[in-house]
Enzyme design. Structure first.
Site, PDB file in Angstrom:
ATOM      1  N   ARG A  99       0.829  -1.208   0.000  1.00  0.00           N
ATOM      2  CA  ARG A  99       0.000   0.000   0.000  1.00  0.00           C
ATOM      3  C   ARG A  99       0.866   1.263   0.000  1.00  0.00           C
ATOM      4  NH1 ARG A  99      -3.272   2.512   4.559  1.00  0.00           N
ATOM      5  NH2 ARG A  99      -4.892   3.728   3.501  1.00  0.00           N
TER       6      ARG A  99
ATOM      7  N   HIS B 245       0.509   4.126  -2.826  1.00  0.00           N
ATOM      8  CA  HIS B 245       0.177   5.510  -2.484  1.00  0.00           C
ATOM      9  C   HIS B 245       1.289   6.461  -2.902  1.00  0.00           C
ATOM     10  CE1 HIS B 245      -3.478   5.336   0.347  1.00  0.00           C
ATOM     11  NE2 HIS B 245      -3.395   4.172  -0.297  1.00  0.00           N
ATOM     12  N   ASP B 246       2.519   6.001  -2.875  1.00  0.00           N
ATOM     13  CA  ASP B 246       3.615   6.826  -3.358  1.00  0.00           C
ATOM     14  C   ASP B 246       3.483   7.089  -4.850  1.00  0.00           C
ATOM     15  OD1 ASP B 246       6.152   8.160  -3.424  1.00  0.00           O
ATOM     16  OD2 ASP B 246       7.040   6.312  -4.194  1.00  0.00           O
TER      17      ASP B 246
ATOM     18  N   ASP C 180       8.480   8.215  -6.462  1.00  0.00           N
ATOM     19  CA  ASP C 180       9.640   9.032  -6.104  1.00  0.00           C
ATOM     20  C   ASP C 180       9.840   9.141  -4.594  1.00  0.00           C
ATOM     21  OD1 ASP C 180       7.516  10.622  -5.371  1.00  0.00           O
ATOM     22  OD2 ASP C 180       8.198  12.403  -6.441  1.00  0.00           O
TER      23      ASP C 180
ATOM     24  N   GLU D 220       2.542  14.785   2.319  1.00  0.00           N
ATOM     25  CA  GLU D 220       1.521  13.844   1.849  1.00  0.00           C
ATOM     26  C   GLU D 220       1.033  12.905   2.945  1.00  0.00           C
ATOM     27  OE1 GLU D 220       3.106  11.521  -1.345  1.00  0.00           O
ATOM     28  OE2 GLU D 220       3.752  13.287  -2.459  1.00  0.00           O
TER      29      GLU D 220
ATOM     30  N   ASN E  42      -3.756   8.921   3.917  1.00  0.00           N
ATOM     31  CA  ASN E  42      -2.444   8.315   4.163  1.00  0.00           C
ATOM     32  C   ASN E  42      -2.126   8.092   5.632  1.00  0.00           C
ATOM     33  OD1 ASN E  42      -1.634   8.089   1.462  1.00  0.00           O
ATOM     34  ND2 ASN E  42      -0.775  10.143   1.405  1.00  0.00           N
TER      35      ASN E  42
ATOM     36  N   PRO F  94      -7.079   7.214  -5.431  1.00  0.00           N
ATOM     37  CA  PRO F  94      -8.453   6.706  -5.554  1.00  0.00           C
ATOM     38  C   PRO F  94      -9.144   6.712  -4.201  1.00  0.00           C
ATOM     39  CG  PRO F  94      -6.857   4.923  -5.758  1.00  0.00           C
ATOM     40  CD  PRO F  94      -6.070   6.192  -5.753  1.00  0.00           C
TER      41      PRO F  94
ATOM     42  N   HIS G  19      -5.799  -5.818  -2.760  1.00  0.00           N
ATOM     43  CA  HIS G  19      -6.618  -5.800  -1.543  1.00  0.00           C
ATOM     44  C   HIS G  19      -6.845  -7.194  -0.976  1.00  0.00           C
ATOM     45  CE1 HIS G  19      -8.648  -1.574  -1.903  1.00  0.00           C
ATOM     46  NE2 HIS G  19      -7.400  -1.525  -1.454  1.00  0.00           N
TER      47      HIS G  19
END
Length: 332
Positions: free
Chosen positions: A72, A76-77, A84, A98, A104, A171, A201
């Site tokens: 995850r 998310h990165d 990055d 972030e 997050n 998302p 998931h």
């Protein structure tokens, strides 16, 4: 089951995956991404791959739930500013990063990346990027959780920007299938890539706060989301009385990578609205792919590894756009 007795490099899955060739014809390969290579660290820092694999294997032996966390974290990165490592940067007095976004706040795995970075900075100062460590750690976490082994290109540079407002690019749990197709398509992903990546998931849990809107007063016509199995909805209602932060596994086992996620969607037992939408939404194509993966785990594994290789190339930074951070939590 978490693999702990067979080394990654000697496994049949790894040997098969090592033969996979990265084709430069994919629309996601920019000039920068094309400069990456599978053997990027073979002479620059030969211990890089082994260091990450050993760290991930030991971490998952102690806490198998970290497999989902590392996967995850990488996702998310990549979906915010590209792959990055911007999600690893801490906030400062001048900037909110972030990782402070509500989307997050539940991310984990930072300490493992820090530990690997510390070892590699000692062995190969200034050479191994945090972005590459995160990509390798996610790959190894999938494998040690029982998923497919696959190779990835390395050579990413770390970004210098991390702002809370950029997390809106992620998302959302309430996205319908059209929203998902639009978002993933914007990044160059096919419908098949979307469904395969959603299969991640199969690892991990969702908090009740992410799906409680499906359990009561769903819309003007329905108390409970009609796409949800009614018995399942009753069970979730009981569980979520413990509080919004109560975790519920996505699949039968939150630490095993398999195709149970898709089988549960067929039963109306997808936790997030965005999960169940892949089968119950307006797009029949996504539903057909869900059914195919539910019937054929090997097909899912092949498509997942290919989609992950694609995702790992999202908006990668080159020398002129990024750096190799000495500390993954702050820019140099």
């Amino acid at each position: 089951m978490i693999a702990t007795t067979t080394t990654f490099a000697s496994s049949p899955l790894f040997l098969i995956a090592a033969a996979v060739v990265l084709h430069n014809s994919t629309p996601l390969l920019s000039t920068t991404a094309a400069a990456l290579s599978v053997d990027y660290y073979s002479t620059r820092c030969p211990s890089a791959e082994t260091t990450v694999k050993i760290a991930v294997r030991h971490a998952l032996t102690a806490d198998p739930t970290l497999a989902a966390a590392l996967l995850r974290l990488h996702f998310h990165d990549c979906f915010i500013q590209g792959c990055d490592a911007s999600v690893l940067i801490d906030s400062t007095e001048e900037n909110t990063a972030e990782k402070e976004s509500p989307l997050n706040k539940s991310l984990r795995g930072y300490e493992l990346v820090d530990a690997v970075k510390l070892v590699l900075e000692e062995a190969c100062p200034g050479l191994v990027s945090c972005a590459d460590i995160l990509a390798m750690a996610a790959r190894d976490a999938v494998f040690f959780a029982g998923g497919p082994g696959y190779e990835i290109a390395k050579g990413r540079k770390d970004g210098r920007r991390s702002r809370i407002e950029d997390a809106v690019k992620l998302p959302q749990p309430g996205f319908n299938v059209s929203d998902l197709l639009t978002l993933f398509g914007r990044h160059g992903f096919s419908t098949r890539d979307l469904v395969a990546l959603a299969g991640g998931h199969t690892l991990g849990v969702a908090r009740c706060s992410s799906f409680k809107n499906r359990l009561t007063h769903f819309d003007a016509a329905h108390q409970v989301d009609p796409s949800m199995n009614s018995h399942f909805a009753g069970t979730l209602t009981q569980i979520c009385r413990l509080g919004d932060d109560t975790p519920v596994p996505f699949g039968y086992s939150p630490v095993t990578f398999d195709n149970d996620y898709f089988i549960l969607l067929q039963m109306g037992k997808g936790l997030l609205f965005s999960d169940q939408e892949l089968l119950s939404g307006s797009q029949t194509t996504t539903g057909e792919i869900v059914n195919a993966y539910a019937a054929n785990e090997a097909m899912f594994f092949v498509d997942f590894q290919q989609a992950m290789v694609k995702m790992g190339l999202l908006d990668v930074k080159g020398d002129d756009e990024g750096e190799v951070r000495v500390n993954c939590r702050r820019v140099n």
